[in-house]
Scaffold this motif. Structure first.
Motif: not given
Length: 267
Positions: A39, A47, A77, A93, A95-96, A210
């Motif tokens: 992360q 991201r 993502p 990617t 983040g969600l 993911v």
């Protein structure tokens, strides 16, 4: 090793530092092949960098193609970048919302987690369009891969989960898998529907998925067999039927057994 959040210090690949550009970096996942997910940053702008070492066998470009396709229909993502060098390959990617279903919060509340996994998987299956999907995850295609792995000497029953070792040798297992059950319902499968790959929001509902590197059309039980199996590993016994209840389906022991054996030989 088992895929899990790293428990000790983790070396940060060069590309991760470059993506971070001074922002905080945290290793959040390590898989069996030595792949790492980091992360970068915090909050809404965070991201994630998924990195696989050279020679690991991970096909991150295949995941990029699948993410970009699935993002048109479902919460997955958003790809911000990708690349490779001599050390490995990577995907960046966005983040969600939500946390992994195996975050400590949800391990303390497995009832909520398994409901989110089951309902989220049903929503994914109902949303992704089978007719438009260019990716194949059928039993027949996976059986080809299982046979190739066995022929190359890369199938060892000692490595299988204890639940399937009773089948016997690799040859006996391939004979079982050759009897493919009729498809119950064709869907676009996640391809790795283990609990960690569902994200759960603070309200207890699924907020996205993911790790879709194997996404493709197959029988829904190919996903359900692994989603239910992973509840044993992550939450303990007794959570398989609640997950199926949340999905809205009764257990199918024969298909579950078939697709768990397929998982051990082909994935």
């Amino acid at each position: 090793m088992v895929a899990a959040a790293p428990q000790g210090p983790v070396g940060v690949p060069r590309v991760v530092g470059e993506v971070a550009a001074g922002e905080p970096v945290k290793a959040v996942w390590e898989n069996e092949a030595g792949g790492l997910t980091f992360q970068v940053g915090r909050g809404a702008g965070r991201r994630f960098v998924k990195w696989a070492p050279a020679g690991s066998g991970a096909d991150l470009p295949a995941e990029v193609v699948r993410l970009r396709w699935a993002a048109r229909f479902s919460a997955v993502p958003r790809v911000l970048g990708e690349g490779a060098d001599g050390a490995g390959s990577w995907i960046v990617t966005a983040g969600l919302p939500g946390r992994s279903a195996v975050d400590d919060r949800w391990k303390r509340d497995p009832g909520t987690a398994v409901r989110a996994i089951g309902a989220g998987l049903r929503a994914l299956h109902d949303t992704l369009p089978v007719a438009d999907c260019p990716f194949d995850w059928s039993a027949e295609r996976r059986l080809e891969k299982a046979r190739a792995r066995a022929a190359a000497g890369r199938t060892d029953p000692a490595d299988w989960h204890p639940d399937v070792r009773h089948v016997g040798t690799a040859e006996q297992a391939l004979a079982v898998l050759a009897d493919v059950p009729p498809v119950d319902a064709p869907v676009v499968c996640h391809g790795d529907a283990c609990a960690p790959n569902t994200l759960v929001g603070d309200d207890g509902t699924c907020t996205g998925h993911v790790d879709l590197g194997a996404l493709g059309v197959g029988d829904r039980w190919a996903d359900l067999a692994i989603a239910t199996w992973s509840t044993q590993w992550n939450y303990g016994p007794g959570w398989e039927e609640p997950l199926l209840d949340a999905y809205g389906i009764a257990p199918d022991p024969e298909r579950i057994a078939y697709y768990r054996l397929m998982w051990e030989l082909s994935d």
